[in-house]
Enzyme design. Sequence first.
Site, PDB file in Angstrom:
ATOM      1  N   HIS A  18     -88.192   5.576 -37.749  1.00 37.32           N
ATOM      2  CA  HIS A  18     -89.447   4.672 -37.613  1.00 37.32           C
ATOM      3  C   HIS A  18     -90.502   4.965 -38.341  1.00 37.32           C
ATOM      4  O   HIS A  18     -91.151   3.959 -39.057  1.00 37.32           O
ATOM      5  CB  HIS A  18     -89.949   4.783 -35.894  1.00 37.32           C
ATOM      6  CG  HIS A  18     -89.065   4.312 -34.762  1.00 37.32           C
ATOM      7  ND1 HIS A  18     -88.691   4.999 -33.886  1.00 37.32           N
ATOM      8  CD2 HIS A  18     -88.317   3.138 -34.867  1.00 37.32           C
ATOM      9  CE1 HIS A  18     -87.810   4.284 -32.883  1.00 37.32           C
ATOM     10  NE2 HIS A  18     -87.461   3.149 -33.740  1.00 37.32           N
ATOM     11  N   LYS A  42     -84.135  -2.627 -21.085  1.00 34.65           N
ATOM     12  CA  LYS A  42     -83.651  -1.168 -21.592  1.00 34.65           C
ATOM     13  C   LYS A  42     -83.894  -0.070 -21.076  1.00 34.65           C
ATOM     14  O   LYS A  42     -83.382   1.034 -21.259  1.00 34.65           O
ATOM     15  CB  LYS A  42     -84.360  -1.007 -23.295  1.00 34.65           C
ATOM     16  CG  LYS A  42     -83.960  -2.079 -24.186  1.00 34.65           C
ATOM     17  CD  LYS A  42     -84.138  -1.501 -25.410  1.00 34.65           C
ATOM     18  CE  LYS A  42     -83.621  -2.475 -26.828  1.00 34.65           C
ATOM     19  NZ  LYS A  42     -83.887  -2.044 -27.977  1.00 34.65           N
ATOM     20  N   ARG A  96     -80.525  -0.338 -40.292  1.00 33.24           N
ATOM     21  CA  ARG A  96     -79.815   1.060 -40.543  1.00 33.24           C
ATOM     22  C   ARG A  96     -78.644   0.739 -40.773  1.00 33.24           C
ATOM     23  O   ARG A  96     -78.222   0.970 -42.142  1.00 33.24           O
ATOM     24  CB  ARG A  96     -79.801   1.805 -39.002  1.00 33.24           C
ATOM     25  CG  ARG A  96     -80.732   2.563 -38.636  1.00 33.24           C
ATOM     26  CD  ARG A  96     -80.900   2.916 -37.096  1.00 33.24           C
ATOM     27  NE  ARG A  96     -81.078   1.481 -36.476  1.00 33.24           N
ATOM     28  CZ  ARG A  96     -81.650   1.510 -35.188  1.00 33.24           C
ATOM     29  NH1 ARG A  96     -81.451   2.624 -34.561  1.00 33.24           N
ATOM     30  NH2 ARG A  96     -81.748   0.408 -34.480  1.00 33.24           N
ATOM     31  N   SER A 134     -83.235   6.181 -31.645  1.00 30.94           N
ATOM     32  CA  SER A 134     -83.717   6.875 -30.272  1.00 30.94           C
ATOM     33  C   SER A 134     -82.599   7.144 -29.282  1.00 30.94           C
ATOM     34  O   SER A 134     -82.542   8.025 -28.846  1.00 30.94           O
ATOM     35  CB  SER A 134     -84.614   5.773 -29.644  1.00 30.94           C
ATOM     36  OG  SER A 134     -85.690   5.744 -30.599  1.00 30.94           O
TER      37      SER A 134
HETATM   38  P1  ADP Z   1     -85.703  -1.971 -30.633  1.00 30.45           P
HETATM   39  O1  ADP Z   1     -85.745  -2.009 -29.314  1.00 30.45           O
HETATM   40  O2  ADP Z   1     -86.520  -3.593 -31.271  1.00 30.45           O
HETATM   41  O3  ADP Z   1     -84.212  -2.114 -31.003  1.00 30.45           O
HETATM   42  P2  ADP Z   1     -86.482   0.145 -31.699  1.00 30.45           P
HETATM   43  O4  ADP Z   1     -87.537   1.076 -31.502  1.00 30.45           O
HETATM   44  O5  ADP Z   1     -85.161   1.003 -31.573  1.00 30.45           O
HETATM   45  O6  ADP Z   1     -86.609  -1.203 -31.365  1.00 30.45           O
HETATM   46  O7  ADP Z   1     -86.443   0.173 -33.334  1.00 30.45           O
HETATM   47  C1  ADP Z   1     -87.684  -0.679 -33.964  1.00 30.45           C
HETATM   48  C2  ADP Z   1     -87.146  -1.070 -35.377  1.00 30.45           C
HETATM   49  O8  ADP Z   1     -87.062   0.006 -36.115  1.00 30.45           O
HETATM   50  C3  ADP Z   1     -85.825  -1.713 -35.550  1.00 30.45           C
HETATM   51  O9  ADP Z   1     -86.187  -2.765 -36.509  1.00 30.45           O
HETATM   52  C4  ADP Z   1     -84.747  -0.867 -35.807  1.00 30.45           C
HETATM   53  O10 ADP Z   1     -83.747  -1.602 -36.609  1.00 30.45           O
HETATM   54  C5  ADP Z   1     -85.690   0.170 -36.703  1.00 30.45           C
HETATM   55  N1  ADP Z   1     -85.270   1.264 -36.904  1.00 30.45           N
HETATM   56  C6  ADP Z   1     -84.823   2.186 -35.970  1.00 30.45           C
HETATM   57  N2  ADP Z   1     -84.395   3.542 -36.348  1.00 30.45           N
HETATM   58  C7  ADP Z   1     -84.305   3.136 -37.540  1.00 30.45           C
HETATM   59  C8  ADP Z   1     -83.812   3.905 -38.878  1.00 30.45           C
HETATM   60  N3  ADP Z   1     -83.349   5.216 -38.645  1.00 30.45           N
HETATM   61  N4  ADP Z   1     -83.877   3.443 -39.971  1.00 30.45           N
HETATM   62  C9  ADP Z   1     -84.474   1.892 -40.325  1.00 30.45           C
HETATM   63  N5  ADP Z   1     -84.741   1.509 -39.306  1.00 30.45           N
HETATM   64  C10 ADP Z   1     -84.701   1.979 -38.150  1.00 30.45           C
END
Ligand code: ADP
Length: 165
Positions: A18, A42, A96, A134
């Site tokens: 993030h 979630k 990702r 996460s």
């Molecule tokens: P969500 O619940 O929308 O999936 P997240 O907190 O998991 O929210 O992720 C928020 C954003 O950050 C999403 O667009 C996700 O694809 C991106 N993201 C999370 N981890 C990574 C990473 N390692 N590399 C690139 N983008 C990431």
Amino acid sequence: MKRVGLYPGTFDPVTMGHMDIIGRSMKLVDELVIGVAVSEAKRPLFLLEERIEMMQEECAQLAGPGRASITVLPFDKLLMHFAEDVGAHIILRGLRAVSDFEYEFQMTAMNEQLNRDIETVFLMADVRHQAVASRLVKEIARFGGDITPFVTPTVKERLLEKYKK
Ligand code: ADP
């Protein structure tokens, strides 16, 4: 015109992945709003307040003259409606792997029907951070693995504290 970007997510908890996307997003906008989704469905490990606090702590390190300003806000509504509320011109998302694509593709296509003026921009993290998720960080922490490469020391502390209980 001040360009406003919105980076939405659950951030349960915020990871190096993030933070990588946030650093890149700051190069594209004047003001970055980080929207922390309530995401009840979630069943997040961290309370909304904790997720916001962690994000604020991490973002405080990025502040500086000439840099995009960052605001961290909670939201519990349609992403497009929240984007309109904060006056965002673009929505920033991280990609990702191929696995993210299908979901993001659908969401972007549907969001565009709701508001054609807001563009969604996809960014990729540095290879070191690309696989960080996460969900996996929590799993590793729960089973006592070392999460040092995936989160900052403050977030690591909070995770260890959670799983001690
Ligand atoms: P969500 O619940 O929308 O999936 P997240 O907190 O998991 O929210 O992720 C928020 C954003 O950050 C999403 O667009 C996700 O694809 C991106 N993201 C999370 N981890 C990574 C990473 N390692 N590399 C690139 N983008 C990431």
